[in-house]
Design an enzyme around this catalytic site. Sequence first.
Site, PDB file in Angstrom:
ATOM      1  N   ASP A 189       0.834  -1.213   0.000  1.00  0.00           N
ATOM      2  CA  ASP A 189       0.000   0.000   0.000  1.00  0.00           C
ATOM      3  C   ASP A 189       0.862   1.252   0.000  1.00  0.00           C
ATOM      4  OD1 ASP A 189       0.442  -1.286   2.641  1.00  0.00           O
ATOM      5  OD2 ASP A 189      -0.282   0.615   3.418  1.00  0.00           O
ATOM      6  N   ASP A 192       4.770   7.979   1.459  1.00  0.00           N
ATOM      7  CA  ASP A 192       4.592   7.596   2.863  1.00  0.00           C
ATOM      8  C   ASP A 192       5.905   7.490   3.622  1.00  0.00           C
ATOM      9  OD1 ASP A 192       2.003   7.790   3.313  1.00  0.00           O
ATOM     10  OD2 ASP A 192       1.547   5.664   3.401  1.00  0.00           O
TER      11      ASP A 192
HETATM   12  P1  AMP Z   1       0.799   4.179   6.990  1.00  0.00           P
HETATM   13  O1  AMP Z   1       1.672   3.449   7.948  1.00  0.00           O
HETATM   14  O2  AMP Z   1       0.731   5.663   7.247  1.00  0.00           O
HETATM   15  O3  AMP Z   1       1.075   3.850   5.564  1.00  0.00           O
HETATM   16  O4  AMP Z   1      -0.683   3.678   7.315  1.00  0.00           O
HETATM   17  C1  AMP Z   1      -1.099   2.360   7.105  1.00  0.00           C
HETATM   18  C2  AMP Z   1      -2.621   2.296   7.196  1.00  0.00           C
HETATM   19  O5  AMP Z   1      -3.070   2.619   8.508  1.00  0.00           O
HETATM   20  C3  AMP Z   1      -3.325   3.261   6.267  1.00  0.00           C
HETATM   21  O6  AMP Z   1      -4.502   2.630   5.820  1.00  0.00           O
HETATM   22  C4  AMP Z   1      -3.627   4.430   7.156  1.00  0.00           C
HETATM   23  O7  AMP Z   1      -4.716   5.186   6.686  1.00  0.00           O
HETATM   24  C5  AMP Z   1      -3.945   3.736   8.472  1.00  0.00           C
HETATM   25  N1  AMP Z   1      -3.668   4.595   9.624  1.00  0.00           N
HETATM   26  C6  AMP Z   1      -2.472   4.963  10.123  1.00  0.00           C
HETATM   27  N2  AMP Z   1      -2.599   5.753  11.190  1.00  0.00           N
HETATM   28  C7  AMP Z   1      -3.918   5.907  11.410  1.00  0.00           C
HETATM   29  C8  AMP Z   1      -4.711   6.616  12.374  1.00  0.00           C
HETATM   30  N3  AMP Z   1      -4.145   7.322  13.358  1.00  0.00           N
HETATM   31  N4  AMP Z   1      -6.047   6.531  12.273  1.00  0.00           N
HETATM   32  C9  AMP Z   1      -6.642   5.825  11.296  1.00  0.00           C
HETATM   33  N5  AMP Z   1      -5.954   5.136  10.367  1.00  0.00           N
HETATM   34  C10 AMP Z   1      -4.615   5.168  10.420  1.00  0.00           C
HETATM   35 MG    MG Z   2       0.567   4.175   3.734  1.00  0.00          MG
END
Ligand code: AMP
Ligand code: MG
Length: 485
Positions: free
Chosen positions: A250, A260
């Site tokens: 993702d 990201d």
């Molecule tokens: P990331 O590590 O930022 O790529 O996030 C991985 C997944 O977790 C993605 O689907 C994000 O939207 C979700 N995500 C990360 N942090 C949060 C949060 N604080 N609240 C809701 N979803 C989150």
């Molecule tokens: Mg992400």
Amino acid sequence: MNACGFNFDTTYFTLPDQFYTKLPPEPVRSPHLVILNEALANVMGLDFSELRTAEQAALFSGNELAEGATPFSQAYAGHQFGHFTILGDGRAHLWGEHVTPGRERFDIQFKGSGRTPYSRNGDGRAVLGPMLREYVISEAMHALAVPTTRSLAVVSTGEEVMRETVLPGAILTRVASSHLRVGTFEFAALQGGEDAVSSLMDYTIHRHYPELAGREERAVALIQAVMERQAELIVHWMRVGFIHGVMNTDNMTLSGETIDYGPCAFMDTYDPSTVFSSIDHAGRYAYGNQPKIAQWNLARLAEALLPCIDDDQERAVSIAQEVIDQFSDMFQQKWRAMMCSKLGLSETVSGDKQLIGDLLRWMETNHADYTNTFRDLSKQEKPTEKLYSQSSFEDWYARWQKRREQNSEPRSSSILRMKKANPALIPRNHKVEEALNAAHKGNLAPFQDLLGALKDPYEDPAEFLEGYQIPPNPSERVQQTFCGT
Ligand code: AMP
Ligand code: MG
């Protein structure tokens, strides 16, 4: 709001409904603009100078929407550390697609803008430190000529966010050529079947690979094209010593931009097994593993596209496998060409692989700084630092000099090329941490200084910037970086 130059034309809504949810960001209590990227705004044909400070804060917090914005969150899935999960924008809202006066199309997206149907147990929010971290690293990557999403603004929200401790909330405004990911295809394959995959394929081609439109065997052509861009991207990462840290599917774009910035970091001393991320216990996303992981992720893309490759599944699998198997050679060739440019070798000849490998082994054994070693080699004169007086280095240096004599281009132009491949400045972790710690205490000056220093990373820095070139001493060394989501 206003006449800042917004020109939204959001084509994502031509995809089937299941790919997104339209919804506004959640307002925040007391937004305050921390940083605005005027240079990027300019590139996008946007101008916020007529807005008052409070209006800028309202705009970049989502408390007021940009004129023409149609906020939505995207659905996607992904393999996280090898495990499949349904995800989606859990804390992100796109404003829409803004088209610049030069007809370039950009997604503008909030990160940290509140809960969405994809939030699972998350609070939808983000923390100031990590958002400033994404801001500075993505802008540094851009200056280093590495394809990347960029950062337009950060606001603090005036709200507290609960993590292991209570931390200040923030929202990042991110700009990307799109947010299409390998995980978007995985989502389509799982939830929508062949029709959804096929729509997404045509959409992706239209947006990023228009030269493939109308071709027979578009699915295979798309995989090959994405593979090429991803190979180029990872070669850039390897060139500048960048470790992404969370190469989940993702977090891999179809445009070939880095996306990201979580626990990412730049390597100081050369060691292919370097890992910074506190959650990467097995070293899956270590510096030296990144090419292999890219190939693994591309195999997930190919799997999702199988129904578009051939109706006969067995045949589709064998065709896809053949394409994915080409990654190693493609990567190796690009990597070798990159390493040759770092060493000022105008074309690759046999023996170069050995020469490159021997230098890297020497660096690893002697804990040499990756960035500084290559920059030192880019000087006219032989570097004189003590590290380089070892006979093992002297031997290698003599072989390299001999090899350089075979170059078709003059020494001066090969040195110029080396200086464009070997940055003098990277965002070193200890400097990033220092800047973020100060920002946390309300002092933004070190952050601004760091941003300024990283604007022209291939120029020999002015004397007052030379401190940014110095590797961390043992007490400054950052061992781990945290997602801090
Ligand atoms: P990331 O590590 O930022 O790529 O996030 C991985 C997944 O977790 C993605 O689907 C994000 O939207 C979700 N995500 C990360 N942090 C949060 C949060 N604080 N609240 C809701 N979803 C989150
Ligand atoms: Mg992400």
